[in-house]
Design a protein around this motif. Sequence first.
Motif, short mmCIF file in Angstrom:
data_model
loop_
_atom_site.label_atom_id
_atom_site.label_comp_id
_atom_site.label_asym_id
_atom_site.label_seq_id
_atom_site.Cartn_x
_atom_site.Cartn_y
_atom_site.Cartn_z
N VAL A 12 33.02 21.41 -17.28
CA VAL A 12 33.61 21.29 -15.73
C VAL A 12 32.69 20.23 -15.32
CG1 VAL A 12 33.53 22.46 -13.30
CG2 VAL A 12 34.08 23.77 -15.60
N SER A 13 33.54 19.25 -14.65
CA SER A 13 32.92 18.03 -13.90
C SER A 13 32.84 18.21 -12.47
CB SER A 13 34.01 16.98 -14.32
OG SER A 13 34.03 16.42 -15.54
N VAL A 15 32.68 16.40 -9.01
CA VAL A 15 33.11 15.33 -8.29
C VAL A 15 32.56 14.94 -7.04
CG1 VAL A 15 35.08 15.02 -9.94
CG2 VAL A 15 35.36 16.25 -7.70
N GLU A 35 32.40 20.34 -5.20
CA GLU A 35 33.94 19.92 -5.73
C GLU A 35 33.98 19.58 -7.21
OE1 GLU A 35 37.54 17.49 -4.60
OE2 GLU A 35 35.93 17.51 -3.12
N ALA A 36 34.54 20.48 -7.94
CA ALA A 36 34.89 20.41 -9.34
C ALA A 36 35.99 20.58 -10.01
CB ALA A 36 33.67 21.34 -9.78
N VAL A 37 36.06 19.61 -11.04
CA VAL A 37 37.60 19.96 -11.88
C VAL A 37 37.35 20.88 -12.87
CG1 VAL A 37 39.11 18.56 -13.26
CG2 VAL A 37 38.09 17.58 -11.10
N GLY A 39 39.99 22.74 -14.47
CA GLY A 39 41.25 22.65 -15.46
C GLY A 39 41.40 24.36 -15.90
N LEU A 42 39.03 27.46 -15.25
CA LEU A 42 38.61 28.24 -14.08
C LEU A 42 38.24 29.50 -14.18
CD1 LEU A 42 38.20 28.07 -10.82
CD2 LEU A 42 40.87 28.62 -10.92
N GLU A 64 39.71 27.73 -4.97
CA GLU A 64 40.68 26.68 -5.57
C GLU A 64 41.19 25.85 -4.30
OE1 GLU A 64 43.70 27.41 -8.91
OE2 GLU A 64 43.16 29.54 -8.50
N ASP A 67 46.63 21.18 -3.12
CA ASP A 67 46.85 19.72 -2.63
C ASP A 67 46.82 19.27 -1.16
OD1 ASP A 67 46.90 18.94 -5.42
OD2 ASP A 67 49.08 19.02 -5.55
#
Length: 70
Positions: A12-13, A15, A35-37, A39, A42, A64, A67
């Motif tokens: 997990v990245s 950001v 805040e992380a990505v 994918g 989760l 989560e 958008d």
Amino acid sequence: FAVTDAMADLGVSVVDVSTRSRASGDGDLYMMALEAVAGDALTALKEKLANVSKTVSVSIEVHELDDGVM
């Protein structure tokens, strides 16, 4: 360290990071928002962070973003 270590284990990245502290009637409060990505990781991330929360005795919440929020 335990939180970001768990995140890194799953690829997990992070950001964005923000922190805040304030005094309250129960003592000082320190908050960190990551805040992380995540994918497809989760669900695994939520489970892993629940274990971290118990181990280090901190409150961890995972939400989560849709958008519309960004």
